[in-house]
Design a protein around this motif. Structure first.
Motif, PDB file in Angstrom:
ATOM      1  N   ARG A 120      91.141  24.771  66.226  1.00 25.70           N
ATOM      2  CA  ARG A 120      90.423  24.012  65.209  1.00 25.70           C
ATOM      3  C   ARG A 120      91.014  24.303  63.835  1.00 25.70           C
ATOM      4  O   ARG A 120      91.538  25.377  63.568  1.00 25.70           O
ATOM      5  CB  ARG A 120      88.946  24.377  65.255  1.00 25.70           C
ATOM      6  N   ASP A 122      91.265  25.158  59.866  1.00 21.44           N
ATOM      7  CA  ASP A 122      90.608  26.139  59.013  1.00 21.44           C
ATOM      8  C   ASP A 122      89.653  25.420  58.065  1.00 21.44           C
ATOM      9  O   ASP A 122      89.974  24.370  57.502  1.00 21.44           O
ATOM     10  CB  ASP A 122      91.668  26.919  58.235  1.00 21.44           C
ATOM     11  N   ARG A 123      88.471  25.974  57.850  1.00 24.31           N
ATOM     12  CA  ARG A 123      87.456  25.338  57.004  1.00 24.31           C
ATOM     13  C   ARG A 123      87.942  25.204  55.555  1.00 24.31           C
ATOM     14  O   ARG A 123      87.701  24.186  54.904  1.00 24.31           O
ATOM     15  CB  ARG A 123      86.163  26.125  57.073  1.00 24.31           C
ATOM     16  N   SER A 124      88.613  26.212  55.046  1.00 24.49           N
ATOM     17  CA  SER A 124      89.090  26.155  53.656  1.00 24.49           C
ATOM     18  C   SER A 124      90.118  25.035  53.480  1.00 24.49           C
ATOM     19  O   SER A 124      90.137  24.356  52.445  1.00 24.49           O
ATOM     20  CB  SER A 124      89.672  27.497  53.233  1.00 24.49           C
ATOM     21  N   GLU A 127      88.145  21.771  53.333  1.00 23.64           N
ATOM     22  CA  GLU A 127      87.477  21.617  52.037  1.00 23.64           C
ATOM     23  C   GLU A 127      88.480  21.241  50.957  1.00 23.64           C
ATOM     24  O   GLU A 127      88.190  20.413  50.080  1.00 23.64           O
ATOM     25  CB  GLU A 127      86.750  22.909  51.669  1.00 23.64           C
TER      26      GLU A 127
END
Length: 136
Positions: A120, A122-124, A127
């Protein structure tokens, strides 16, 4: 002063015969209704599935399905791992894999690979992309 000591009485009846391993009660206090090889059938082949393989039902259980197979299909309406199925049905992993093999060949359930976290994004990073798109 010391209290009087009581003498234990010996039982007057003869001891009961030793129990066979299959006659012992399980954790719920009930005796198992049958041996596990009756549930799995005579061939006992297994599909190559892991404990973390997700199982999802593809159809409702047919009327001809065994009670264990019907229960397995009913609880797999949402994806469950093989380990979770084994825990919910209170059956050993080996029995669950044989039952799943039969259901997989009948195409009543589908096996999916588990979701791997590293695959998956990376969230950063997501964003940063979202903020960059909002600035356009």
């Amino acid at each position: 002063m010391t209290p009087p000591q009581r003498q234990r009485r010996q039982p007057k009846h003869e001891p009961s015969p030793p129990l066979h391993e299959d006659d012992l009660p399980n954790a719920t206090g009930e005796r198992p209704p049958e041996r596990l090889y009756i549930l799995t059938g005579e061939n006992g082949e297994r599909a190559p599935i892991d404990l973390v393989t997700l199982i999802v039902a593809r159809a409702d259980p047919p009327p001809s399905a065994a009670p264990e197979q019907s229960a397995l299909i009913r609880i797999c309406q949402a994806p469950l791992s093989v380990a979770e199925i084994s825990a919910y049905l209170n059956l050993p992993i080996s029995v669950v894999t044989v039952l799943l093999t039969e259901l997989l060949t009948a195409e009543l359930v589908q096996a999916r690979a588990p979701v791997v976290r590293q695959a998956r994004a990376d969230r950063s990073l997501l964003e940063a992309v979202m903020h960059g798109l909002q600035k356009l």
